[in-house]
Design a protein around this motif. Structure first.
Motif, short mmCIF file in Angstrom:
data_model
loop_
_atom_site.label_atom_id
_atom_site.label_comp_id
_atom_site.label_asym_id
_atom_site.label_seq_id
_atom_site.Cartn_x
_atom_site.Cartn_y
_atom_site.Cartn_z
N PHE A 24 0.81 -1.22 0.00
CA PHE A 24 0.00 0.00 0.00
C PHE A 24 0.85 1.27 0.00
O PHE A 24 0.37 2.34 -0.35
CB PHE A 24 -0.93 0.03 1.22
CG PHE A 24 -1.99 -1.03 1.18
CD1 PHE A 24 -2.66 -1.31 0.00
CD2 PHE A 24 -2.33 -1.73 2.33
CE1 PHE A 24 -3.64 -2.29 -0.04
CE2 PHE A 24 -3.31 -2.71 2.30
CZ PHE A 24 -3.97 -3.00 1.11
N TYR A 31 -3.30 -1.66 -6.07
CA TYR A 31 -4.54 -1.31 -5.36
C TYR A 31 -5.06 -0.01 -5.94
O TYR A 31 -4.40 0.65 -6.73
CB TYR A 31 -4.27 -1.12 -3.88
CG TYR A 31 -3.35 0.04 -3.60
CD1 TYR A 31 -3.85 1.33 -3.47
CD2 TYR A 31 -1.97 -0.13 -3.51
CE1 TYR A 31 -3.01 2.40 -3.25
CE2 TYR A 31 -1.13 0.94 -3.29
CZ TYR A 31 -1.65 2.20 -3.16
OH TYR A 31 -0.84 3.26 -2.97
N THR A 33 -7.31 3.64 -4.77
CA THR A 33 -8.12 4.44 -3.86
C THR A 33 -9.11 5.26 -4.67
O THR A 33 -9.76 6.14 -4.16
CB THR A 33 -7.25 5.43 -3.07
OG1 THR A 33 -6.33 6.00 -3.96
CG2 THR A 33 -6.54 4.74 -1.94
N ARG A 88 -3.23 10.03 -0.33
CA ARG A 88 -3.46 8.68 -0.85
C ARG A 88 -4.95 8.37 -0.83
O ARG A 88 -5.51 7.82 -1.77
CB ARG A 88 -2.69 7.66 0.00
CG ARG A 88 -2.63 6.26 -0.61
CD ARG A 88 -1.83 5.31 0.25
NE ARG A 88 -0.41 5.60 0.28
CZ ARG A 88 0.25 6.02 1.35
NH1 ARG A 88 -0.38 6.17 2.51
NH2 ARG A 88 1.54 6.28 1.29
N ARG A 93 -1.64 8.84 -6.42
CA ARG A 93 -0.60 7.82 -6.27
C ARG A 93 0.53 8.49 -5.51
O ARG A 93 1.21 9.36 -6.04
CB ARG A 93 -0.11 7.36 -7.63
CG ARG A 93 -1.19 6.61 -8.36
CD ARG A 93 -0.77 6.10 -9.70
NE ARG A 93 -1.80 5.21 -10.20
CZ ARG A 93 -1.87 3.92 -9.91
NH1 ARG A 93 -0.93 3.38 -9.16
NH2 ARG A 93 -2.84 3.19 -10.38
N ILE A 768 -6.47 2.71 2.07
CA ILE A 768 -6.80 3.00 0.66
C ILE A 768 -8.29 3.28 0.47
O ILE A 768 -8.81 3.22 -0.64
CB ILE A 768 -6.35 1.85 -0.26
CG1 ILE A 768 -6.93 0.52 0.23
CG2 ILE A 768 -4.84 1.78 -0.37
CD1 ILE A 768 -6.90 -0.56 -0.82
#
Length: 954
Positions: A24, A31, A33, A88, A93, A768
Motif C-alpha cells: 500500500f 490497489y 483508492t 493517498r 498515487r 486506501i
RNA sequence: GGGUGUUUAGCUCAGUUGGUAGAGCGCUACCCUUACAAGGUAGAUGUCGGCGGUUCAAUCCCGUCAACACCCACCA
C-alpha cells in the motif's frame, strides 16, 4: 473479545506488516483508492496509465545514518505521513521516498570513536581501509533510524530507500560537479575559510554557530615599540597569540593621535620583526586604543586589509591550531590557548602588556564539534552562488511557503549570498572527481579517471570530499534517477509536491535544493515548503543532550522504566539535575507506560500551532494522545460489542450506509460534514493549528458525549436495535476514515473489527479507502435543529439539578407544561432520553404548575422540578401534579439566576445604547444593525418572560 | 547593527472580511449510570502587552513603545 484498553503493542506491528505486505505504500502498488471504481478490478487498475497529475510525491529529509529518532523527527515524519495518507485517500498515487544521509563529518567521527574504543588509531589505516570500516559500520547500524520511523506508522515506499552514497547517487553528484565546473561556476582558490581544528576540515559559513552576545573574553592592550624612537603604539587585540603573524599595524587616517606615525615601522614584540604602520578607514578610532594589529592569515578583515595594502600573509598555526614553525622556538607546538597564556606572560615580563579589559567576543563555533573556528588560508573548492541565486529569486514566486513569512527570510539570504565552500578535508564522503597534475597544476574534472592520469604518477586525484550538503542539495533529483531524465520515476515524480522540514535548515538544505534543481533542470524541486515548529521542553528550552531534557519518541511509544528516564539527565548533569530527577521519581516511580504511535502522533499534531515552537512534557502524551485514542477505542467498543452479538442474519442486513436516519443520525452526520470541510482545508493549507481540536470536538463532544448517549435507548430497544446500530456504525466508519491519516493504527483496527463481522460487504483497508468529500450530504436543518434543542433541554435541566444541590444519581420527578401542542409532542418524543440522560424519575405533563415547584423555562416549555425536602425525604408530586412538600431552592441557583439576570440586563442596556446611537444607525453595516435589533428584541422578550414567571412563582 | 516571529483565562493555544472573546489541560464540587474513572456532570477565571491614531464601533486596521524568542552580519 475486545478489551477496554487498546493493545497497541500487538496491533501496531501487525497492522504495519499488513500494509507492507500489500504494497500500500508503493505508488504503483496493486490497489486503488480511486473513488469512481466501485468494483475491485485489480487487473484494470494495474494497467491504468499513470500520469504526473495523479501523483503526489515527497522525499523524506534524509536523517543522518548516525542518527537516532528524536522528537523533531517524530513531528516532521508524523506531519508528512498525515499528508501522505490524506493524499493517498484522496486517490493520488503517493510516493513518499525515504532514505538517509551519509553525514560526512558526523559519521567519520562516530567511526573514529568506535575504532578508538577498539584501540585502533584511524591514522594507521589507509584511506581505503578507513572508508571500508565506515561502510561496515553503516551496514550494521545505518538502518536503525529508518526502523524507528517505521514504528511511527510512516507510509514511506520502502522499496525505494536511498542513501546519499548509493552508487547511482554518487554518479549524480559527480555529474553535477562536472557540469558546474564546465559552466565555470566552480573554482578552486586560496581563500580564507572557516577551519575546524578538531575535525581538521574547512566548513561553510552556514556550519558556524555564534552566540548572540558573543563569549566572555578579554581585550588586551599591547605596546609595540616604534622603530628608531622611544615611542610606542598600543594595539588592542583579543588574540595576542596571533601577533607572530602580524604584518602591519593600522590606524584610521583621520586619527590625529597617530598621524605622526604614518610610514614609520614598529617592532613586533617577541617576534622581533619590523612591520609598517598603515592607515585605513576600516579602523575605528573609538575602539580600544584605535590601533589595530593586522594579521592577514588569521582574520577575515585583516585578510581583506592585507590584500588592499599588499601585505604579506604569515600563517602561524597548523591544522590543529597549534603554533607552527613561523613562531619563535619556545612557542612552537603549543595550542593556541596555551600559546596565548605564554605570550601574555612574556609580554608582562617585558612590561609590554598595558591593559586587560573583559569583553564579549563574537566567537564562531563548529556546529558539529563545537570547537572555536579558526580562520585559515587554504586551497578550497567554491561554487559561485550569485548566478544561481539570481535565477532562484526570479522563480521563487512559484513556491508556497507554510507559514508564509518564511518567504521574507528567504529573499534576504538569497540577496546576500556568498560563494559556497564545498570541499572538506575528510575521508568519508563524495571524493571530488578532479585530477591534478602536481607538476603542471593542470586540473581535469571527469566522471572517471582520465586517460592522461592513468599510470602517470604526476596526476593525483583531489583528496578532498564534498560538503555533505552538496549531495543533499541534489536529493530530490538524485533519488528519482537523475541525471537520467528519462528514468520512469523521474518523469512521474519530479518535481515533488511538498517538502516538510525543520526551519533551521532552510538555507543549508531547502534553498540549495532549489538552487540546484533550478540550475540543472530548470524547475523547482517542489511546490510547497512546510516548516514544522521546533520541539522544545515544557519550559520552552531547546531539547538537547547536554541539557538532558529531551523526550525520546521511542520511549513514548514503547514505554520506559524510571531508570531509562533518568539516564539522559544523569549523563548530561545539568544545573537543575536534582530537580529533574526529583520530578521523575515523583511522577514516574513506576516508569512511563508507553502510549503507542497513534497517541504520540495525535499529541504532536494536537500541540502543533502556527507558532514556531511546541512545548512538550512527558505527561502531554498521556493527557492528550492516550486519552483521546482510548476514548475513540471505547466508543467503538460500545458499537462493536453490539455488532458482535448480532446473529448472522441480522449482520447480513447491516449495510454501513444510513438507513431511514433519525434526527440523531442526521445531526451527527451534519457535524461530520462540517469536520470534513475543516480537516480538508487545514491539510491543504498545511495549517495544523486547529486540526487536533476539530477531531477532539467531533469525536469526543459530538460523537461520544451526545450522539452515543442519545442513541443508547435505540440500541436497547429490540425493534430499533438493528437500524440504530447500522446507522451508528455507518457514522463510526466515516469518523475513522476521517481520523485515519492522524491515527492510522487504531482506526485500521476498528475497521478490521467492523468488517470481520460483515463478510457480505466489500471490505477495503482504511489506508486506501477514499477520504470523505466535503458537502456531499444534504441535511434536514429542522431535524438537526431539533437535536440542538434536545441538547439544550438536557443540559439546562442537568445544570438546574446541580445548582440546587441535587445529587446526580438522585432521581427526581419532572413536570412540564406548554400551550403549544407541537412543543408538547416534542417533549413526549424526547422523554426517554430526558429520563435516562438527565436522570429523572418520571416526566409528567401538567395543566397547572405544581405547588412549590421550581421553574426552568426553555423556549415555550415550562419545566417544573420538585426538590427533596430539607429533612431528606422526598417531596415529589404525585401523578396529576400536586406537589406535597415545599421546594427548597439552593443558594447556588439563586446566585446564578441573579447573575444571569444581571448579565442579561447589562447586555440589553448595551444594545439599547448602541441602537440609540444615530451614527451607528446611519453608518453602520445595515446587516449588523438589523441583527443587533433582533438580538435586543429577543433578549427583552426573554427578560420579560422570566420576570413574569418569577412573579407567578411567588 | 539589520531582519523575522510572538505577546488573548493558572498553562498550551484558537479566533474575528472590525460589532465588548473560545477550546483543551489544570483547578473546584458532585457522581463507580453495564463503551471508557485513561470516565461523566456542573462550575470559577480574562482591563485580548502599554500608549496613541483611524472608525458610529478596535482584541482585530495603522503608528509607536516594551518584553520574549529566533535568524543574519567581518567590529579587532
Amino acid at each position: 473479545m475486545i478489551d477496554s484498553k487498546f493493545d497497541f503493542k500487538l496491533i501496531e506491528k501487525k497492522i504495519y506488516d499488513f500494509w507492507l505486505e500489500n504494497d500500500f505504500f508503493k505508488p504503483d502498488g496493486n490497489y486503488s483508492t480511486s473513488r469512481s471504481s466501485t468494483d475491485e478490478n485489480k487487473g484494470r487498475e494495474q494497467t491504468r496509465e499513470q500520469s504526473k497529475e495523479q501523483t503526489f510525491s515527497m522525499v523524506i529529509p534524509p536523517p543522518n545514518v548516525t542518527g537516532r529518532l528524536h522528537m523533531g523527527h517524530a513531528l516532521n515524519n508524523t506531519i508528512q505521513d498525515v499528508v501522505a495518507r490524506f493524499k493517498r485517500m484522496l486517490g493520488y498515487r503517493v510516493l513518499w521516498l525515504p532514505g538517509t544521509d551519509h553525514a560526512g563529518i558526523a559519521t567519520q567521527t562516530v567511526v573514529k570513536k568506535k575504532l578508538d574504543s577498539e584501540n585502533v588509531d584511524y591514522r594507521s589505516l589507509t584511506r581505503e581501509e578507513f572508508v571500508a570500516e565506515v561502510w561496515k559500520w553503516k551496514k550494521k547500524y545505518g538502518g536503525i533510524i529508518l526502523e524507528q520511523i517505521k514504528s511511527l506508522g510512516c507510509s514511506c515506499d520502502w522499496s525505494r530507500v536511498r542513501f546519499t552514497m548509493d552508487e547511482k547517487l554518487i554518479a549524480a553528484v559527480n555529474h553535477a560537479f562536472k557540469r558546474l565546473y564546465e559552466d565555470k561556476l566552480l573554482y578552486k582558490g586560496k581563500r580564507m575559510v572557516n577551519w575546524c581544528p578538531v575535525d581538521m576540515t574547512a566548513l561553510s559559513d552556514d556550519e558556524i554557530e555564534k552566540q548572540e552576545k558573543g563569549e566572555q573574553g578579554f581585550l588586551y592592550d599591547i605596546k609595540y615599540p616604534v622603530v628608531g624612537s622611544e615611542a610606542f603604539v598600543v594595539v588592542s587585540t583579543t588574540r595576542p597569540e596571533t601577533l607572530f603573524g602580524d604584518t602591519a599595524v593600522a590606524v584610521n587616517p583621520g586619527d590625529a593621535r597617530y598621524r605622526s606615525l604614518w610610514g614609520k615601522r614598529v617592532l613586533l614584540p617577541l617576534a622581533e620583526r619590523e612591520v609598517p604602520i598603515i592607515s585605513d578607514e576600516y579602523v575605528k578610532m573609538d575602539f580600544g586604543t584605535g590601533c589595530l594589529k593586522v594579521t592577514p592569515a588569521h582574520d577575515l578583515n585583516d585578510f581583506a586589509l592585507g590584500k588592499k595594502h599588499k601585505l604579506r600573509s604569515i600563517t602561524v598555526m597548523d591544522e590543529a591550531a597549534k603554533m607552527n614553525e613561523n613562531v619563535p622556538r619556545e612557542f612552537r607546538g603549543l595550542d593556541r590557548y596555551s600559546c596565548r597564556k605564554k605570550v601574555l606572560q612574556r609580554l608582562q615580563e617585558k612590561n609590554l602588556l598595558v591593559g586587560k579589559t573583559p569583553k564579549m567576543i563574537p566567537l564562531g563555533r563548529s556546529y558539529r564539534s563545537k570547537a572555536v573556528i579558526e580562520y585559515r588560508l587554504s586551497d578550497q573548492w567554491f561554487i559561485k552562488m550569485k548566478p544561481l541565486a539570481k535565477k532562484l529569486m526570479e522563480n521563487s514566486a512559484e513556491l508556497n511557503f507554510y507559514p508564509a513569512f518564511y518567504r521574507k527570510i528567504w529573499f534576504y539570504w538569497l540577496e546576500n549570498i556568498d560563494d559556497w565552500c564545498i570541499s572538506r578535508q575528510i575521508w568519508w564522503g563524495h571524493q571530488i572527481p578532479a585530477w591534478v597534475n602536481e607538476k603542471t597544476h593542470e586540473v581535469i574534472v571527469a566522471l572517471e579517471e582520465p586517460a592522461a592520469a592513468k599510470g602517470n604518477g604526476d596526476w593525483v586525484r583531489e583528496a578532498d570530499v564534498l560538503d555533505t550538503w552538496f549531495s543533499s542539495a541534489l536529493w530530490p533529483l538524485s533519488t528519482l534517477g537523475w541525471p537520467d531524465g528519462q528514468a520512469e520515476d523521474f518523469k512521474l515524480y519530479f518535481p515533488n509536491d511538498t517538502i516538510s522540514t525543520a526551519k533551521d535548515i532552510i538555507f543549508f538544505w531547502i534553498a540549495r535544493m532549489c538552487l540546484f534543481s533550478l540550475y540543472f533542470e530548470d524547475r523547482l524541486p517542489f511546490k510547497n515548503i512546510y516548516f514544522h515548529p521546533t520541539v522544545m521542553d515544557s519550559k520552552g528550552r531547546v531539547m538537547s543532550k547536554s541539557k538532558g531534557n529531551g523526550i525520546d519518541p521511542y520511549q513514548i511509544i514503547n514505554g520506559a522504566t524510571m531508570e531509562d528516564l533518568k539516564k539522559p539527565i544523569l549523563d548530561a548533569k545539568p544545573n537543575n539535575q536534582a530537580e529533574m530527577i526529583n520530578e521523575i521519581e515523583r511522577k514516574y516511580s513506576q516508569g512511563f507506560t508507553g502510549v503507542g504511535a497513534d497517541a504520540l502522533r495525535f499529541t504532536l499534531i494536537f500541540l502543533s500551532s502556527n507558532k514556531q515552537f511546541i512545548n512538550l512534557s512527558l505527561d502531554d502524551f498521556t493527557r492528550i494522545g492516550r486519552r483521546f485514542t482510548n476514548k475513540l477505542w471505547n466508543a467503538s467498543r460500545l458499537l462493536l460489542l453490539d455488532l458482535a452479538k448480532l446473529s448472522a442474519e441480522e449482520a447480513e442486513r447491516v449495510s454501513l450506509t444510513l438507513q431511514d436516519p433519525t434526527e440523531y443520525d442526521l445531526w451527527m452526520d451534519f457535524h461530520i460534514s462540517g469536520a470534513v470541510q475543516k480537516i480538508t482545508a487545514s491539510l491543504e493549507k498545511y495549517d495544523f493549528s486547529n486540526l487536533g481540536e476539530v477531531y477532539y470536538g467531533l469525536i469526543w463532544n459530538d460523537f461520544c458525549d451526545w450522539y452515543l448517549e442519545l442513541i443508547k435507548n435505540g440500541l436497547r430497544n429490540q425493534e430499533t436495535k438493528s437500524r440504530t446500530l447500522n446507522n451508528a456504525l455507518a457514522l463510526l466508519k466515516k469518523i475513522i476514515v476521517l481520523a485515519h491519516p492522524l491515527i492510522p493504527f487504531i482506526t485500521e483496527e476498528i475497521n478490521n473489527f467492523i468488517f470481520k463481522k460483515l463478510p457480505h460487504l466489500p471490505s477495503k483497508p482504511l489506508i486506501i479507502t477514499p477520504f470523505l468529500t466535503k458537502g456531499e450530504e444534504r441535511h434536514d436543518q429542522k431535524l438537526v435543529q431539533k437535536v440542538v434543542l434536545i441538547k439544550e433541554v438536557i443540559a439546562k435541566l442537568r445544570a438546574f439539578k446541580k445548582h440546587n444541590a441535587i445529587r446526580e444519581n438522585q432521581k427526581v420527578d419532572l413536570f412540564f407544561r406548554c400551550s403549544d401542542s407541537r412543543w408538547q409532542a416534542f417533549v413526549e418524543e424526547i422523554k426517554d432520553n430526558l429520563l435516562r440522560i438527565g436522570y429523572f424519575k418520571s416526566l409528567t405533563s401538567v395543566a397547572e404548575k405544581p405547588k412549590g415547584a421550581s421553574l426552568v423555562l426553555i423556549e415555550q416549555i415550562e419545566f417544573y422540578l420538585v426538590f427533596p425536602r430539607e429533612d431528606g425525604g422526598e417531596a415529589g408530586g404525585e401523578a396529576g401534579g400536586e406537589a406535597k412538600g415545599e421546594a427548597k431552592r439552593g443558594p447556588n441557583d439563586q446566585a446564578k439566576q441573579g447573575r444571569e439576570l444581571e448579565r442579561l440586563s447589562l447586555r440589553i442596556a448595551y444594545l439599547k445604547k448602541k441602537l440609540g446611537n444615530e451614527n451607528f444607525l446611519k453608518k453602520g453595516n445595515p446587516q449588523v444593525v438589523a441583527s443587533e435589533r433582533e438580538k435586543l428584541i429577543s433578549l427583552e422578550e426573554k427578560l420579560r418572560k422570566i420576570a413574569q414567571l418569577n412573579k407567578e412563582m411567588k
